[in-house]
Write an enzyme that holds these catalytic residues in place. Structure first.
Site, short mmCIF file in Angstrom:
data_model
loop_
_atom_site.label_atom_id
_atom_site.label_comp_id
_atom_site.label_asym_id
_atom_site.label_seq_id
_atom_site.Cartn_x
_atom_site.Cartn_y
_atom_site.Cartn_z
N TYR A 107 -7.49 2.55 2.66
CA TYR A 107 -7.04 2.46 4.05
C TYR A 107 -5.54 2.19 4.09
O TYR A 107 -5.10 1.07 4.30
CB TYR A 107 -7.82 1.34 4.73
CG TYR A 107 -7.59 1.18 6.22
CD1 TYR A 107 -7.75 2.24 7.09
CD2 TYR A 107 -7.24 -0.06 6.74
CE1 TYR A 107 -7.56 2.08 8.45
CE2 TYR A 107 -7.06 -0.24 8.11
CZ TYR A 107 -7.23 0.83 8.96
OH TYR A 107 -7.05 0.65 10.30
N TYR A 155 -9.00 11.40 10.59
CA TYR A 155 -8.82 9.95 10.57
C TYR A 155 -10.19 9.29 10.54
O TYR A 155 -11.03 9.51 11.41
CB TYR A 155 -8.03 9.48 11.80
CG TYR A 155 -7.59 8.04 11.67
CD1 TYR A 155 -6.48 7.71 10.90
CD2 TYR A 155 -8.27 7.02 12.30
CE1 TYR A 155 -6.06 6.40 10.76
CE2 TYR A 155 -7.87 5.70 12.16
CZ TYR A 155 -6.76 5.40 11.39
OH TYR A 155 -6.35 4.10 11.25
#
Lengths: 380, 141
Positions: A332, A282
């Site tokens: 994103y 992440y």
């Protein structure tokens, strides 16, 4: 035999800077694509889950939009990227517990043209724990992350160049990904020439905000036998929530949820970092990749810069970190695109960016005090 | 949108004592009446022992745990001050007792982790609130 949940379908929309579409329309498109990918009809789906920060559509609306009018199981989580693995793990648990037979998981957002995470334009009055910090202009994730990264630099001697090597490597990976939004060449010099956002973080340390949606389809291993794709197994999941989930007042800037989730994950799966072929870490910011790589055991404290500089985080190295370019360069989609990439890689469908003989993929989610991780494997 | 006004705090029942103190020019933080532990953010009851809490004076002296130099205007307010420094300060009273705050009149190049600072109560533009900011105290180590 125990019911086992597997990932059988993946879908997504195009990623863009301005979709001009509703989050409902994009979620529905991604869900239909995941169903088509698996070769399963909507009529067979009886569960749906999503996470969001009240910037998106609820699961039941999306189910309705793709023709599912009754759900046996429905989970709407309100929160950020820390849920990007637990939303999938909870869905798997629901299937394994018999709460539903087949479930979609989606994330849909207009993260560039709509609500942007890095800004607090509308923050005129602030309550809760942020009431102490916001009046000082300290209110956004890129500020919190910069605050933590500074302490890491002070404590472990990491540097901006170390963070830059993460951004540069992921950008190099993104060049082979036609879906990635940021594919322009970036070298360390270019990284260092990037404008400051909040020192010590520059623009290339931040996720590439975008619009789009990703959907995953999970069902039982038994049902997966009749479906189109090689099922992807979920070998294990672990998460951690610490210090009240607070990004503002938690104590350990140089450590994250991974300090607790990583040993849990390795204990539950019997695996370790050496077993991982693809690591979708992440990466809302480069600093998240730095600390979680340390804490999942890929390298020692303060060693991430060297780990990247020596080519250990790319093709031919120890593990390929974010072969799609990650949130930094692909876009994103709040971490659900990491699962999409993991599935592509384990199914051997990643084309020119395929990690050879990829058997095990790690997907992580979150930053700071809360987050989680999933280990996926190719069906043996 | 008003870009010149920084975000205004919304006090609640747990934090009212903090804001009442700053309005009076004092820095008071939440402290357990029984076990004497400090807590920030404030809580009605002590998470360690369950005791009742109140607000007590602190020295305002501490050290910079970490800091950022804000260069990108993503939050309203202080736009004329860009770049400005925000620090997280470890207060001397208790390990882990921390406050965020702007570092006033600080040259970013001279700020560093570990530097001593002291609190200063200043007016918050755009309303009636007063907030706790910090200033470098003493020479660089």
């Amino acid at each position: 035999m125990k019911r086992r949940a597997v990932l059988v379908g993946i879908g997504r929309t195009a990623y863009s800077r301005e979709s001009g579409r509703s989050t409902l329309a994009m979620a529905a498109e991604a869900c239909r694509a995941a169903l088509d990918d698996a070769g399963l009809s909507a009529a067979a789906v009886d569960g749906i889950a999503n996470f969001q920060v009240m910037d998106s559509v609820m699961g039941a609306s999306v189910a309705h939009a793709v023709g599912i009018d009754e759900l046996a199981w429905n989970l709407d989580l309100v929160g950020g990227g820390n849920f990007a693995t637990s939303v999938v793990a909870n869905t798997a648990m629901a299937i394994e517990a018999g709460a539903c037979e087949a479930a979609l998981v989606f994330r849909s957002l207009n993260g560039r043209s709509g609500r942007r995470f890095g800004r607090a334009d509308g923050a005129v009055r602030v309550s809760g724990e942020n009431q102490f910090a916001a009046p000082h202009g300290y209110l956004t994730p890129p500020q919190w992350m910069a605050m933590w990264a500074r302490e890491h630099q002070s404590k472990y001697g990491s540097s901006c160049e170390d963070l830059g090597r993460i951004a540069v490597t992921q950008r190099e990976h993104a060049k082979a990904n036609g879906n990635a939004l940021a594919r322009r060449a970036l070298d360390l010099e270019g990284y260092l020439a990037g404008r400051w956002i909040n020192e010590p973080l520059r623009v290339y340390d931040c996720a590439f905000e975008c619009d789009g949606a990703v959907a995953l389809l999970l069902t039982t291993h038994e049902r997966a036998r009749d479906l189109r794709q090689l099922p992807v197994r979920l070998l294990g999941h672990a998460e951690s929530t610490g210090h009240g989930g607070s990004w503002v007042s938690w104590p350990t800037f140089t450590s994250m949820y991974s300090a607790h989730a990583a040993p849990r994950l390795w204990a539950r799966t019997g695996l370790g970092p050496d077993d991982v072929d693809v690591a979708c870490m992440y990466d809302c910011f480069t600093y998240t990749v730095m600390v979680t790589l340390e804490e999942f055991g890929f390298c020692e404290r303060g060693g991430v810069g060297r780990f990247f500089a020596e080519g250990r985080a790319t093709y031919g190295g120890d593990v390929v970190v974010n072969p799609h370019g990650g949130l930094l360069s692909e876009g994103y989609i709040h971490g659900l695109n990491h699962h999409y990439e993991a599935a592509l890689q384990l199914r051997g469908q990643a084309g020119s960016r395929q990690v050879r003989d990829a058997m095990i993929a790690l997907v992580t989610a979150g930053a700071g005090p809360y987050g989680g991780a999933i280990i996926y494997s190719r069906e043996a | 949108m008003d870009l010149q006004t920084p975000p205004q705090p919304v006090p609640d029942a747990d934090s009212a004592g903090f804001w009442a103190a700053t309005a009076a020019g004092e820095l008071r933080l939440c402290r357990c009446a029984d076990c004497r532990r400090w807590h920030q953010p404030p809580l009605e009851r002590c998470p360690a022992c369950g005791g009742a809490t109140g607000f007590e004076l602190v020295s305002g002296c501490g050290r910079i745990k970490s800091f950022i130099v804000v260069r990108h205007p993503a939050v309203p307010g202080y736009l004329e001050d860009l770049p400005y420094v925000v620090a997280i300060v470890d207060l001397d009273e208790q390990e882990g007792l921390r406050l965020p705050g702007r570092l006033l009149d600080a040259d970013p190049a001279r700020v560093d982790v570990g530097r001593a600072v002291r609190a200063e109560i200043v007016d918050l533009p755009g309303g009636d609130f007063r907030v706790v900011a910090f200033r470098l105290a003493g020479p660089a180590p």
